[in-house]
Scaffold this active site. Structure first.
Site, PDB file in Angstrom:
ATOM      1  N   ARG A  97       0.817  -1.218   0.000  1.00  0.00           N
ATOM      2  CA  ARG A  97       0.000   0.000   0.000  1.00  0.00           C
ATOM      3  C   ARG A  97       0.849   1.265   0.000  1.00  0.00           C
ATOM      4  O   ARG A  97       0.384   2.326  -0.435  1.00  0.00           O
ATOM      5  CB  ARG A  97      -1.007  -0.034   1.144  1.00  0.00           C
ATOM      6  CG  ARG A  97      -2.116  -1.064   0.892  1.00  0.00           C
ATOM      7  CD  ARG A  97      -3.101  -1.165   2.030  1.00  0.00           C
ATOM      8  NE  ARG A  97      -2.506  -1.641   3.270  1.00  0.00           N
ATOM      9  CZ  ARG A  97      -2.412  -2.917   3.630  1.00  0.00           C
ATOM     10  NH1 ARG A  97      -2.878  -3.853   2.842  1.00  0.00           N
ATOM     11  NH2 ARG A  97      -1.853  -3.254   4.762  1.00  0.00           N
TER      12      ARG A  97
ATOM     13  N   GLU B 295       6.753 -10.835  14.253  1.00  0.00           N
ATOM     14  CA  GLU B 295       6.285 -11.448  15.501  1.00  0.00           C
ATOM     15  C   GLU B 295       6.475 -12.963  15.477  1.00  0.00           C
ATOM     16  O   GLU B 295       6.874 -13.560  16.465  1.00  0.00           O
ATOM     17  CB  GLU B 295       4.814 -11.097  15.715  1.00  0.00           C
ATOM     18  CG  GLU B 295       4.303 -11.510  17.071  1.00  0.00           C
ATOM     19  CD  GLU B 295       2.883 -11.036  17.315  1.00  0.00           C
ATOM     20  OE1 GLU B 295       2.308 -11.467  18.323  1.00  0.00           O
ATOM     21  OE2 GLU B 295       2.353 -10.251  16.511  1.00  0.00           O
TER      22      GLU B 295
END
Length: 182
Positions: free
Chosen positions: A66, A103
Site C-alpha cells: 500500500r 512477531e
C-alpha cells in the site's frame, strides 16, 4: 474547524473497519473507500506532498504494497522520484536486501542498488505504522544504499501496537508524521 481537523475528519470518514479480518478478533482498517474517493485521496496526497516539501526530500520510498499506492502519487505531486521497497525476490537486477524479524518469523525487503545515492534525501511513505519493523528495516536499507532518511509519513498509526518509539529511534531525529492515530 482547522485545516488539520478537516482532513482528519475526511480521512477517518473514508476508512472502513472490517471486523475479524484477517482472523477473529482483528479489526482491519480498510483504506479502499478512501482510495475510491478522489477528494479524500487528493487531500491525502497533498498532505504527504507537503511533508515531502517540509523535509526537503528528493525521493519518495514506498513500502510494499500500500505504500506504493500512496507514495507514487505523492512523488508525482511533489515532482520527486519514486523508489519501491519490495519483498525479496520481486525486483530484477542488482538489489540490496535487509532482513528483519516479525512477531512469528522473519522477512526480507529489497531495493534496486542503483536507485539511491548519497545525494538523495528520502521520505518513507506507508499506509500504517504498526510495530515499526518493516519501516525500521527500510531505514537501514536506505542508509546502506548511501542515502539520507529525512522522515517517515504514514496515513495511520496503530497506537496500541506501540511502533512509534521503535521507529523514532531508527529515524534518529528525523520526523515521523502520522495523519491519523487509532
Amino acid at each position: 474547524m482547522t485545516e488539520l481537523t478537516d482532513i482528519t475528519d475526511l480521512l477517518l470518514s473514508r476508512i472502513r473497519d472490517v471486523p475479524d479480518h484477517p482472523e477473529p478478533g482483528v479489526v482491519f482498517k480498510d483504506i479502499t473507500p478512501l482510495l475510491a474517493d478522489p477528494v479524500a485521496f487528493s487531500a491525502l496526497t497533498d498532505a504527504f506532498a507537503g511533508i515531502a516539501e517540509r523535509t526537503g526530500a528528493t525521493k519518495i520510498v514506498g513500502l510494499e504494497a500500500r505504500g506504493f499506492i500512496l507514495g507514487a502519487p505523492v512523488a508525482v505531486r511533489a515532482r520527486l522520484g519514486f523508489i519501491p521497497v519490495r519483498k525479496a525476490g520481486k525486483l530484477p537486477g542488482a538489489t540490496l536486501s535487509q532482513a528483519y524479524d516479525l512477531e512469528y518469523g522473519s522477512a526480507e525487503i529489497e531495493v534496486h542498488a542503483e536507485d539511491l545515492s548519497a545525494q538523495d534525501r528520502v521520505l518513507i511513505v506507508d499506509d500504517v505504522l504498526a510495530t515499526g519493523g518493516t519501516a525500521e528495516a527500510s531505514i537501514q536499507l536506505i542508509r546502506r544504499a548511501g542515502a539520507e532518511v529525512v522522515g517517515a509519513a504514514v496515513l495511520m498509526e496503530l497506537g496500541f501496537l506501540a511502533g512509534r518509539p521503535r521507529l523514532e529511534a531508527a529515524l534518529n531525529g528525523a520526523p515521523l508524521e502520522a495523519l491519523l492515530t487509532v
